[in-house]
Write an enzyme that holds these catalytic residues in place. Structure first.
Site, PDB file in Angstrom:
ATOM      1  N   HIS A 131     -12.728   4.326   8.778  1.00  0.00           N
ATOM      2  CA  HIS A 131     -12.102   3.074   8.327  1.00  0.00           C
ATOM      3  C   HIS A 131     -12.692   2.592   6.991  1.00  0.00           C
ATOM      4  O   HIS A 131     -13.266   1.505   6.916  1.00  0.00           O
ATOM      5  CB  HIS A 131     -12.239   1.984   9.404  1.00  0.00           C
ATOM      6  N   ARG A 187      -3.494   1.153  11.100  1.00  0.00           N
ATOM      7  CA  ARG A 187      -4.298   0.737  12.265  1.00  0.00           C
ATOM      8  C   ARG A 187      -4.182   1.822  13.332  1.00  0.00           C
ATOM      9  O   ARG A 187      -3.085   2.358  13.581  1.00  0.00           O
ATOM     10  CB  ARG A 187      -3.788  -0.588  12.847  1.00  0.00           C
ATOM     11  N   GLU A 225     -11.936   2.279  17.796  1.00  0.00           N
ATOM     12  CA  GLU A 225     -12.942   2.381  16.734  1.00  0.00           C
ATOM     13  C   GLU A 225     -14.222   1.740  17.244  1.00  0.00           C
ATOM     14  O   GLU A 225     -14.144   0.703  17.890  1.00  0.00           O
ATOM     15  CB  GLU A 225     -12.473   1.651  15.470  1.00  0.00           C
ATOM     16  N   ARG A 274      11.848  -2.364   8.148  1.00  0.00           N
ATOM     17  CA  ARG A 274      12.922  -3.099   8.823  1.00  0.00           C
ATOM     18  C   ARG A 274      13.979  -3.521   7.798  1.00  0.00           C
ATOM     19  O   ARG A 274      15.146  -3.650   8.115  1.00  0.00           O
ATOM     20  CB  ARG A 274      12.357  -4.328   9.547  1.00  0.00           C
ATOM     21  N   ILE A 329       0.841  -1.209   0.000  1.00  0.00           N
ATOM     22  CA  ILE A 329       0.000   0.000   0.000  1.00  0.00           C
ATOM     23  C   ILE A 329       0.874   1.256   0.000  1.00  0.00           C
ATOM     24  O   ILE A 329       0.617   2.210  -0.742  1.00  0.00           O
ATOM     25  CB  ILE A 329      -0.964  -0.013   1.212  1.00  0.00           C
TER      26      ILE A 329
HETATM   27  P1  NAP Z   1       2.777  -5.001   3.488  1.00  0.00           P
HETATM   28  O1  NAP Z   1       2.912  -5.074   2.017  1.00  0.00           O
HETATM   29  O2  NAP Z   1       3.182  -6.167   4.306  1.00  0.00           O
HETATM   30  O3  NAP Z   1       3.576  -3.690   3.981  1.00  0.00           O
HETATM   31  C1  NAP Z   1       3.893  -3.454   5.313  1.00  0.00           C
HETATM   32  C2  NAP Z   1       5.245  -2.762   5.363  1.00  0.00           C
HETATM   33  O4  NAP Z   1       5.542  -2.428   6.720  1.00  0.00           O
HETATM   34  C3  NAP Z   1       6.387  -3.599   4.839  1.00  0.00           C
HETATM   35  O5  NAP Z   1       7.120  -2.825   3.930  1.00  0.00           O
HETATM   36  C4  NAP Z   1       7.241  -3.911   6.076  1.00  0.00           C
HETATM   37  O6  NAP Z   1       8.605  -3.949   5.703  1.00  0.00           O
HETATM   38  C5  NAP Z   1       6.912  -2.724   6.973  1.00  0.00           C
HETATM   39  N1  NAP Z   1       7.040  -3.033   8.408  1.00  0.00           N
HETATM   40  C6  NAP Z   1       6.465  -4.034   9.105  1.00  0.00           C
HETATM   41  N2  NAP Z   1       6.820  -3.992  10.400  1.00  0.00           N
HETATM   42  C7  NAP Z   1       7.642  -2.927  10.521  1.00  0.00           C
HETATM   43  C8  NAP Z   1       8.351  -2.352  11.610  1.00  0.00           C
HETATM   44  N3  NAP Z   1       8.294  -2.892  12.838  1.00  0.00           N
HETATM   45  N4  NAP Z   1       9.106  -1.247  11.382  1.00  0.00           N
HETATM   46  C9  NAP Z   1       9.204  -0.718  10.147  1.00  0.00           C
HETATM   47  N5  NAP Z   1       8.541  -1.223   9.070  1.00  0.00           N
HETATM   48  C10 NAP Z   1       7.790  -2.320   9.255  1.00  0.00           C
HETATM   49  O7  NAP Z   1       1.275  -4.688   3.909  1.00  0.00           O
HETATM   50  P2  NAP Z   1       0.175  -3.866   3.102  1.00  0.00           P
HETATM   51  O8  NAP Z   1      -0.594  -4.790   2.222  1.00  0.00           O
HETATM   52  O9  NAP Z   1       0.806  -2.679   2.512  1.00  0.00           O
HETATM   53  O10 NAP Z   1      -0.801  -3.459   4.328  1.00  0.00           O
HETATM   54  C11 NAP Z   1      -0.300  -2.701   5.392  1.00  0.00           C
HETATM   55  C12 NAP Z   1      -1.342  -2.521   6.485  1.00  0.00           C
HETATM   56  O11 NAP Z   1      -2.348  -1.622   6.051  1.00  0.00           O
HETATM   57  C13 NAP Z   1      -2.122  -3.780   6.873  1.00  0.00           C
HETATM   58  O12 NAP Z   1      -1.427  -4.567   7.806  1.00  0.00           O
HETATM   59  C14 NAP Z   1      -3.404  -3.221   7.444  1.00  0.00           C
HETATM   60  O13 NAP Z   1      -3.283  -3.081   8.844  1.00  0.00           O
HETATM   61  C15 NAP Z   1      -3.516  -1.837   6.841  1.00  0.00           C
HETATM   62  N6  NAP Z   1      -4.709  -1.694   5.967  1.00  0.00           N
HETATM   63  C16 NAP Z   1      -5.677  -0.803   6.328  1.00  0.00           C
HETATM   64  C17 NAP Z   1      -6.789  -0.649   5.509  1.00  0.00           C
HETATM   65  C18 NAP Z   1      -7.882   0.322   5.848  1.00  0.00           C
HETATM   66  O14 NAP Z   1      -9.036   0.026   5.584  1.00  0.00           O
HETATM   67  N7  NAP Z   1      -7.574   1.480   6.375  1.00  0.00           N
HETATM   68  C19 NAP Z   1      -6.907  -1.402   4.335  1.00  0.00           C
HETATM   69  C20 NAP Z   1      -5.894  -2.286   4.015  1.00  0.00           C
HETATM   70  C21 NAP Z   1      -4.794  -2.437   4.841  1.00  0.00           C
HETATM   71  P3  NAP Z   1       9.655  -4.831   6.539  1.00  0.00           P
HETATM   72  O15 NAP Z   1       9.076  -6.195   6.654  1.00  0.00           O
HETATM   73  O16 NAP Z   1      10.911  -4.754   5.723  1.00  0.00           O
HETATM   74  O17 NAP Z   1       9.798  -4.158   7.847  1.00  0.00           O
END
Ligand code: NAP
Length: 329
Positions: free
Chosen positions: A286, A238, A267, A178, A157
């Protein structure tokens, strides 16, 4: 007939996929979320769970629902799931990555621009009869052209948002994960920085990390106070990743310029929360992935996953593939 429990009404096409495979369906449609005890009770007599909404899949649930063959979440985030417990119980769990990335990034973009131009607050001034007369020094927002977008969590995202911000405003992209995202660095000339530098250098800081013990409360007073006075904080990941009291403090003190939230803590947000009436704050309930097209794709993906689980095959979007190795409970 084996049955699947679906915890909200979802796309008819997705439900049809499950029916066409010969499974029955129970669909929960009441206007309230299920309690953990209600969810366990409802799972009785079902072999699969298609979980929509904030259902907790924890040790208690998993040990009470060992009869399930799999759980398909209709979300990419799985912070409500105890993944270790699921793996220990041999319970495959799937999510819905990728299909919602663009819609969710759109929501972050919408908030970024809305905060920059105080859009939600300006709308309210018309409702209150405060449009008044033209004053060239009033209602001033800020522009995004050439500014620096900082992304915490440049994954699926975060990358979509960075692409949009660069295309629309030529924004420079810095990020903190990370591990480095080489693809994003090549595609967008994105620069990897420490979390501290991300705070200090971003004009817009958008949060896209998963909620984990590590990221919970990451944006507290200490973090916000390192940000620039013109900075806009965006969170579509979140609510628990930011401390809402601390956010209110730094907005009131003008330590940072504004904030856009699609996720709040808790929420739903209380309708009397002062954040809702602040000039440089935009809040949405949300709706990150809430478009007709994306919810259709998410529902179909979740249905395809649960069908695979019921057939004893690997779920394509399984988050704990270890369950398919032998030797587990
Ligand atoms: P993703 O592709 O797994 O991206 C998450 C990123 O966060 C990765 O680049 C990861 O890289 C990084 N990360 C994880 N833990 C970290 C830490 N401790 N410190 C620094 N970076 C960290 O996930 P996504 O599909 O983009 O989704 C992300 C999140 O968006 C979901 O988990 C969900 O909670 C949220 N979301 C919200 C909505 C909404 O309705 N508002 C909709 C969809 C998703 P590294 O592993 O290299 O750290």
């Amino acid at each position: 007939m084996e049955k699947v429990l679906v915890t909200r009404r979802i796309s008819e096409n997705a439900l049809e996929l499950i029916r066409n495979e010969g499974y029955g369906l129970s669909i929960y449609t009441e206007n309230k979320d299920l309690t953990p005890a209600e969810l366990i009770k409802m799972c009785e007599g079902h072999v699969g769970l298609l979980s929509v909404g904030p259902n907790k899949i924890d040790e208690h649930f998993l040990s009470s629902c060992k009869h399930l063959k799999g759980i398909a979440l209709m979300s990419v985030g799985y912070d409500k799931v105890d993944v270790n417990a699921a793996t220990k119980h041999g319970m495959p769990i799937s999510n819905t990555p990728d299909v919602l990335s663009e819609a969710t990034a759109d929501t972050a973009f919408l908030l970024m621009l809305s905060v920059a131009r105080k859009a939600f607050y300006m709308h309210k001034t018309i409702e209150r009869g405060e449009w008044g007369f033209f004053d060239p020094m009033k209602n001033l927002g800020q522009e995004l052209y050439g500014k620096t977008l900082g992304v915490l969590g440049l994954g699926r995202i975060g990358l979509e948002l960075a692409k949009k911000a660069k295309a629309a405003y030529g924004m420079k992209v810095i990020y903190h994960n990370r591990s480095k995202n080489k693809n994003a660095e090549e595609l967008l000339n994105a620069t990897y920085v420490s979390f501290d530098d991300l705070l200090k250098r971003s004009d817009v800081l958008s949060v896209h990390v998963n909620l984990t013990e590590e990221t919970k409360g990451m944006f507290n007073l200490t973090a916000f106070e390192k940000m620039k006075p013109n900075a806009i904080f965006i969170n579509t990941a979140r609510g628990a990743i930011h401390n809402e009291k601390d956010l209110m403090t730094v907005l009131q003190n003008k330590t940072i310029w504004g904030a856009g939230l699609d996720v709040t803590n808790p929420e739903p947000m209380d309708r009397n929360n002062p954040l809702l009436n602040m000039e440089n704050v935009c809040i949405l309930p949300h709706i990150g992935s809430a478009t007709e097209e994306t919810r259709e794709k998410m529902a179909i993906m979740a249905a395809q996953n649960i069908i695979k689980a019921l057939k004893g095959e690997q779920m394509p979007q399984v988050i704990n593939p270890e369950v398919y190795q032998k030797g587990l409970e």
